[in-house]
Design a protein around this motif. Structure first.
Motif, PDB file in Angstrom:
ATOM      1  N   TYR A  38       0.843  -1.195   0.000  1.00 34.60           N
ATOM      2  CA  TYR A  38       0.000   0.000   0.000  1.00 34.60           C
ATOM      3  C   TYR A  38       0.878   1.245   0.000  1.00 34.60           C
ATOM      4  O   TYR A  38       1.806   1.362   0.795  1.00 34.60           O
ATOM      5  CB  TYR A  38      -0.878  -0.046   1.247  1.00 34.60           C
ATOM      6  CG  TYR A  38      -1.839   1.089   1.403  1.00 34.60           C
ATOM      7  CD1 TYR A  38      -3.026   1.123   0.684  1.00 34.60           C
ATOM      8  CD2 TYR A  38      -1.575   2.130   2.288  1.00 34.60           C
ATOM      9  CE1 TYR A  38      -3.924   2.164   0.836  1.00 34.60           C
ATOM     10  CE2 TYR A  38      -2.461   3.174   2.449  1.00 34.60           C
ATOM     11  CZ  TYR A  38      -3.636   3.185   1.716  1.00 34.60           C
ATOM     12  OH  TYR A  38      -4.513   4.212   1.868  1.00 34.60           O
ATOM     13  N   ASP A  39       0.569   2.176  -0.917  1.00 34.57           N
ATOM     14  CA  ASP A  39       1.328   3.431  -0.961  1.00 34.57           C
ATOM     15  C   ASP A  39       0.534   4.505  -0.236  1.00 34.57           C
ATOM     16  O   ASP A  39      -0.621   4.761  -0.578  1.00 34.57           O
ATOM     17  CB  ASP A  39       1.579   3.833  -2.419  1.00 34.57           C
ATOM     18  CG  ASP A  39       2.676   4.888  -2.520  1.00 34.57           C
ATOM     19  OD1 ASP A  39       2.690   5.774  -1.641  1.00 34.57           O
ATOM     20  OD2 ASP A  39       3.501   4.809  -3.439  1.00 34.57           O
ATOM     21  N   GLU A  40       1.165   5.113   0.781  1.00 35.21           N
ATOM     22  CA  GLU A  40       0.444   6.100   1.588  1.00 35.21           C
ATOM     23  C   GLU A  40       0.227   7.395   0.816  1.00 35.21           C
ATOM     24  O   GLU A  40      -0.652   8.185   1.143  1.00 35.21           O
ATOM     25  CB  GLU A  40       1.244   6.420   2.869  1.00 35.21           C
ATOM     26  CG  GLU A  40       1.546   5.232   3.747  1.00 35.21           C
ATOM     27  CD  GLU A  40       0.409   4.880   4.673  1.00 35.21           C
ATOM     28  OE1 GLU A  40      -0.583   5.623   4.684  1.00 35.21           O
ATOM     29  OE2 GLU A  40       0.509   3.845   5.353  1.00 35.21           O
ATOM     30  N   ILE A  41       1.066   7.656  -0.195  1.00 36.21           N
ATOM     31  CA  ILE A  41       1.058   8.962  -0.826  1.00 36.21           C
ATOM     32  C   ILE A  41       0.374   8.949  -2.183  1.00 36.21           C
ATOM     33  O   ILE A  41      -0.362   9.877  -2.521  1.00 36.21           O
ATOM     34  CB  ILE A  41       2.506   9.492  -0.936  1.00 36.21           C
ATOM     35  CG1 ILE A  41       3.025   9.793   0.474  1.00 36.21           C
ATOM     36  CG2 ILE A  41       2.584  10.724  -1.812  1.00 36.21           C
ATOM     37  CD1 ILE A  41       4.403  10.308   0.546  1.00 36.21           C
ATOM     38  N   LEU A  42       0.611   7.918  -2.956  1.00 40.52           N
ATOM     39  CA  LEU A  42       0.109   7.904  -4.333  1.00 40.52           C
ATOM     40  C   LEU A  42      -0.909   6.790  -4.561  1.00 40.52           C
ATOM     41  O   LEU A  42      -0.826   5.731  -3.965  1.00 40.52           O
ATOM     42  CB  LEU A  42       1.277   7.686  -5.300  1.00 40.52           C
ATOM     43  CG  LEU A  42       2.365   8.743  -5.320  1.00 40.52           C
ATOM     44  CD1 LEU A  42       3.558   8.211  -6.072  1.00 40.52           C
ATOM     45  CD2 LEU A  42       1.871  10.025  -5.958  1.00 40.52           C
ATOM     46  N   ILE A  43      -1.889   7.093  -5.467  1.00 44.44           N
ATOM     47  CA  ILE A  43      -2.687   6.006  -6.052  1.00 44.44           C
ATOM     48  C   ILE A  43      -2.308   6.035  -7.529  1.00 44.44           C
ATOM     49  O   ILE A  43      -2.643   6.977  -8.229  1.00 44.44           O
ATOM     50  CB  ILE A  43      -4.204   6.252  -5.931  1.00 44.44           C
ATOM     51  CG1 ILE A  43      -4.554   6.810  -4.548  1.00 44.44           C
ATOM     52  CG2 ILE A  43      -4.971   5.000  -6.265  1.00 44.44           C
ATOM     53  CD1 ILE A  43      -6.003   7.197  -4.392  1.00 44.44           C
ATOM     54  N   GLY A  44      -1.615   5.052  -7.974  1.00 49.00           N
ATOM     55  CA  GLY A  44      -1.079   5.094  -9.342  1.00 49.00           C
ATOM     56  C   GLY A  44      -0.077   6.236  -9.438  1.00 49.00           C
ATOM     57  O   GLY A  44       0.950   6.208  -8.778  1.00 49.00           O
ATOM     58  N   HIS A 170      -0.182  -0.993   7.584  1.00 50.73           N
ATOM     59  CA  HIS A 170      -1.292  -0.465   6.804  1.00 50.73           C
ATOM     60  C   HIS A 170      -1.265  -1.215   5.478  1.00 50.73           C
ATOM     61  O   HIS A 170      -0.367  -1.024   4.680  1.00 50.73           O
ATOM     62  CB  HIS A 170      -1.066   1.035   6.582  1.00 50.73           C
ATOM     63  CG  HIS A 170      -2.296   1.764   6.202  1.00 50.73           C
ATOM     64  ND1 HIS A 170      -2.300   3.117   5.967  1.00 50.73           N
ATOM     65  CD2 HIS A 170      -3.565   1.361   6.022  1.00 50.73           C
ATOM     66  CE1 HIS A 170      -3.520   3.494   5.647  1.00 50.73           C
ATOM     67  NE2 HIS A 170      -4.308   2.457   5.678  1.00 50.73           N
ATOM     68  N   ILE A 171      -2.257  -2.077   5.248  1.00 47.84           N
ATOM     69  CA  ILE A 171      -2.157  -2.901   4.036  1.00 47.84           C
ATOM     70  C   ILE A 171      -3.193  -2.529   2.989  1.00 47.84           C
ATOM     71  O   ILE A 171      -3.199  -3.078   1.903  1.00 47.84           O
ATOM     72  CB  ILE A 171      -2.236  -4.410   4.358  1.00 47.84           C
ATOM     73  CG1 ILE A 171      -3.508  -4.714   5.151  1.00 47.84           C
ATOM     74  CG2 ILE A 171      -1.022  -4.892   5.088  1.00 47.84           C
ATOM     75  CD1 ILE A 171      -3.808  -6.191   5.209  1.00 47.84           C
ATOM     76  N   GLY A 172      -4.066  -1.583   3.298  1.00 47.92           N
ATOM     77  CA  GLY A 172      -5.065  -1.157   2.320  1.00 47.92           C
ATOM     78  C   GLY A 172      -6.001  -0.158   2.950  1.00 47.92           C
ATOM     79  O   GLY A 172      -5.847   0.175   4.129  1.00 47.92           O
ATOM     80  N   GLU A 173      -6.960   0.349   2.169  1.00 54.42           N
ATOM     81  CA  GLU A 173      -7.940   1.269   2.730  1.00 54.42           C
ATOM     82  C   GLU A 173      -8.688   0.547   3.845  1.00 54.42           C
ATOM     83  O   GLU A 173      -9.260  -0.522   3.621  1.00 54.42           O
ATOM     84  CB  GLU A 173      -8.947   1.699   1.648  1.00 54.42           C
ATOM     85  CG  GLU A 173      -8.351   2.463   0.481  1.00 54.42           C
ATOM     86  CD  GLU A 173      -8.165   3.941   0.764  1.00 54.42           C
ATOM     87  OE1 GLU A 173      -8.619   4.392   1.836  1.00 54.42           O
ATOM     88  OE2 GLU A 173      -7.571   4.632  -0.068  1.00 54.42           O
ATOM     89  N   ASN A 174      -8.710   1.136   5.029  1.00 54.49           N
ATOM     90  CA  ASN A 174      -9.387   0.531   6.177  1.00 54.49           C
ATOM     91  C   ASN A 174      -8.919  -0.893   6.464  1.00 54.49           C
ATOM     92  O   ASN A 174      -9.690  -1.732   6.910  1.00 54.49           O
ATOM     93  CB  ASN A 174     -10.902   0.510   5.963  1.00 54.49           C
ATOM     94  CG  ASN A 174     -11.513   1.839   6.313  1.00 54.49           C
ATOM     95  OD1 ASN A 174     -10.842   2.708   6.873  1.00 54.49           O
ATOM     96  ND2 ASN A 174     -12.759   2.034   5.967  1.00 54.49           N
TER      97      ASN A 174
END
Lengths: 522, 291
Positions: A38-44, A170-174
């Motif tokens: 999981y990227d905390e800063i970017l989505i794509g 943190h492995i994903g949204e929620n």
């Protein structure tokens, strides 16, 4: 009983070994194996919500100012490091790029933590009153953290865990996984506060246009006083027991005590009365202590006899000595079950898959796939080896050790921590120093160079124009540590936390890491 | 045969200590040929005790003393009924006139029996075939095992008997040469030791030969200290006890207290305390026949 996620679990009560069917593919394990972290800063290639603002703010500040301010901050921070420590080189640094958690995620986290701590408090009460049947009795009683003297001890309001600061992946949204429980010594809040102070003092511009939740420590000290064995006393005194100024955690503990409004004490400040009452020496007189928040794993080493006073209900020690048993990593495999049984609902935060390797079949299976597992010791919080990092020879030595002493190790599926960025302080401060090969350039030209440069959070070299020396931003893997306290009868999570950064595949102690703060968006 | 065993352990500290925390293996095991009738554990100071079974099935007591103390006394008294192992009783029926107290006669008859380990037999025995903390298995022990197996033919019973005799020959009994942390490898080098080292060597060679063996800690009638010997597993028969220190098969004079892969699993007492100065330990065991 079936486990969520498809793992078959049979509890073999006689042997105290949990037979887990390792062959069954775990859904979560699968996902983490194939999907990217999981990227905390970017989505794509698009920024998540607040980080585009951070990027703009950084470019407005400019490299020139940043290099000066970071230099100053580094010096300020270095002054607060312990001067004399038993370990030679405390390497921790504070990074200025905070990690943001959205409000939705924070609400989820809050509920998950509350559910977990409430379940743990009930479980611990049952463990020491002999009425729990989730974890085999022999496993509990053979734990190095099981204290027989706490049997049948009734704690004020049945609170064993007053402060809770788990390490989260943190492995994903929620979606969060618990990596470490940190029940014994939930440390690092002082560093989080310190990072917050430094940032607001030197670099307030970085947060322009970003609204974050405010936090309030004042209620904590009040609710702490209610956890006393002596409610009739007129004034109630709680102290934070540190292990002295030579400790690496001294400043952490001092900041913690200072901000929570609790008296700070070194071992020499406390004394035991003849009847076992703990007394705090002050310049005026000696005062009776009601509650001790321990920042040492074994307070008896520092104030001999304090656990006797605790057992005799003269003083309350938090987090209670009896709660340490949850730090035994052999119990990690039961934690999800404990939470679901005691809360009556499915656990919102799950524990990283943990396997006991006492059974020969499981051990051989896990050793053959050692590359995708990490090895940890039951007792130690810090000791950790990633199978991925080991060479063939080291794997041989390690598997010999695992075979010789399987009862002191557990194995966990290799975690995949989320990705964040660090500002490379050294690179930036180095920029302002003229380098030998650039001697031909005049000072003015160097200044112009610096003004031209721009920091980008997308940590690829091509985005930093004309920069041959490397990245000013480096990628890092992070563990998030939120802080929850028992306040006014319920567990509340603070909207500030600590983030441990690492470049390798394992996490050490917070004193060897780059640290940053976790903030919550409004 | 009824026995009364008194085990007194005294720790004396040069200064007052607090929070001593100990794990005791001093409760005799209840086994098919050994029945525990009465057991009391007294400690002074009294402390807090909790009982559980460790992963080898040994009754274990965890025991903490929080208050300051200068002396710690642990008295374990037990009355128990110990019989001959089932294997020996069966043999006495099959071979009338056999003197079951004569170890050599029993071993001679055992030599005539045969026993084979089927492939992948009982995976739970795995840990008694691998190296452990104090028992090392390496090329040296494997070579010794190979030579001893060749010497004694394909019969497992005679291999074990041969290993026991070889161990007894190799090591000279001498106190002070080894300590509780000495591994089997070091003992092979110095060739002196006490009952614990005899047991470790025999276990190492047995395991190298592919025979599951474990360490047993207990009392021996007529000896003033705790004793150690070895158990070997035979398919269809179970654990059979051998005492390499005296080169005999165990009858009724040994009282089994705890077992494990090696000394570190079955140590009579392991503990720690907070305090300065040193501690001295004194252990005295007295086992008497009641009948």
């Amino acid at each position: 009983m079936t486990h969520k996620g498809g793992n078959k679990i049979e509890v073999n009560k006689k042997k105290g070994i949990k037979n887990q069917d390792v062959n069954v593919q775990d859904k979560r394990g699968d996902k983490r194996g194939k999907a990217q972290a999981y990227d905390e800063i970017l989505i794509g290639n698009v920024f998540r919500e607040p980080y585009s603002k951070i990027e703009n703010n950084l470019s407005r500040i400019g490299i020139k100012k940043l290099s000066r301010v970071l230099d100053e901050m580094q010096t300020m921070n270095a002054r607060l490091r312990p001067l004399f420590s038993l370990r030679h080189d405390p390497k921790y640094k504070i990074d200025q790029l905070p990690l943001f958690i959205s409000k939705d995620e924070f609400e989820f986290l809050k509920k998950g933590i509350e559910q977990r701590v409430n379940a743990f408090n009930k479980f611990l009460h049952d463990v020491y009153n002999g009425t729990q049947d989730i974890v085999p009795q022999d496993l509990i009683k053979s734990s190095p953290y099981y204290f027989p003297e706490c049997e049948n001890l009734v704690l004020p309001k049945h609170i064993s865990i007053f402060m809770y600061a788990p390490d989260l992946l943190h492995i994903g949204e929620n979606e969060f996984l618990i990596f470490d429980e940190n029940i014994k010594l939930p440390s690092g809040l002082g560093f989080a506060i310190r990072a917050n102070e430094l940032r607001s003092q030197y670099l307030p511009e970085i947060m322009d246009g970003i609204d974050i939740l405010d936090f309030d420590f004042t209620k904590i000290a009040d609710s702490l006083c209610k956890l006393t064995y002596h409610p009739h006393r007129k004034t109630k005194l709680s102290v934070v027991l540190s292990d002295g100024f030579r400790s690496l955690g001294y400043h952490d503990n001092r900041y913690f005590a200072h901000h929570l409004g609790i008296q700070f004490a070194e071992p020499r400040d406390l004394r035991l009365d003849m009847d076992g009452t703990v007394m705090l020496k002050t310049v005026e007189c000696e005062k009776e202590v009601d509650v001790v928040i321990r920042r040492v794993s074994d307070p008896d080493l520092y104030v001999p006899g304090i656990s006797q006073s605790y057992v005799n209900r003269k003083v309350n020690v938090l987090n209670s000595l009896s709660a340490s048993i949850l730090d035994d990593k052999a119990l990690y495999q039961y934690l999800d079950e404990i939470v679901s049984v005691y809360s009556g609902t499915e656990p919102m935060l799950r524990t990283l898959e943990t396997y006991s390797i006492e059974s020969r079949d499981i051990r051989q299976k896990l050793i053959s796939e050692i590359k995708s597992y990490i090895i940890r010791k039951r007792e130690s919080g810090i000791w950790m080896r990633a199978g991925n990092d080991l060479s063939d020879e080291e794997i041989k030595v390690m598997s010999n050790e695992l075979t010789a002493e399987p009862e002191i190790y557990v194995m966990q599926r290799a975690p995949s921590p989320s990705i964040h960025r660090n500002i490379d302080m050294e690179q930036i401060t180095n920029l302002s120093i003229p380098k030998p090969r650039k001697v031909s350039k005049s000072k003015n030209e160097i200044k112009e160079d610096l003004e031209m440069k721009r920091l980008s959070l997308i940590a690829n070299a091509e985005l930093i124009e004309n920069e041959p020396d490397g990245n000013l931003i480096s990628t890092t893997r992070v563990l998030i540590r939120p802080y929850a306290f028992y306040i006014d009868g319920k567990i509340e999570t603070l909207p500030i936390g600590l983030v441990k950064c690492t470049s390798g595949s394992t996490f050490g102690s917070i004193f060897d890491c780059t640290l940053k703060e976790m903030l919550v968006l409004k | 045969m009824l026995y009364k065993a008194d085990d007194v352990t005294t720790f004396t500290y040069s200064y007052k200590v607090v929070k001593s925390s100990n794990v005791l293996h001093k409760t005799p095991i209840s086994a098919p040929n050994q029945k525990l009738i009465k057991y009391t554990l007294r400690t002074d100071p009294e402390g807090f005790k909790t009982n559980y079974k460790d992963r080898f099935g040994n009754p274990t007591v965890k025991f903490d003393v929080l208050e300051p103390h200068k002396k710690l006394e642990i008295v374990a008294e037990s009355i128990l009924d110990r019989n001959y192992p089932k294997l020996i009783i069966d043999m006495s029926k099959d071979y009338p006139g056999l003197d079951i107290n004569n170890s050599n006669a029993v071993l001679d008859i055992l030599d005539k029996l045969s026993c084979r380990y089927p492939q992948n037999y009982a995976p739970w025995l795995g840990e008694y075939l691998e190296r452990s903390k104090l028992v090392e298995i390496n090329s040296v022990t494997r070579n010794i095992a190979k030579a001893l197996v060749r010497e004694s033919g394909r019969n497992t019973f005679s291999v074990v008997r041969n290993i026991m005799a070889w161990t007894n020959d190799l090591i000279g009994y001498e106190k002070g040469q080894t300590n509780i942390d000495t591994t089997s490898n070091e003992v092979l080098r110095i060739r002196f030791g006490v009952c614990q080292d005899y047991a470790h060597i025999m276990i190492a060679i047995c395991r190298s030969a592919g025979i599951p063996a474990r360490y047993v800690q207990g009392y021996l009638v007529g000896e003033g200290e705790t004793h150690a010997w070895v158990e070997v597993y035979y398919p269809g028969i179970g654990w059979v006890e051998y005492d390499p220190t005296y080169n005999i098969i165990v009858g009724i004079n040994h009282i089994k207290v705890a077992c494990g892969r090696d000394y570190s699993d079955a140590a009579p007492i392991v503990g720690k305390f907070i305090g300065k100065g040193s501690s001295t330990m004194c252990n005295h065991v007295k086992v008497v026949k009641l009948e």
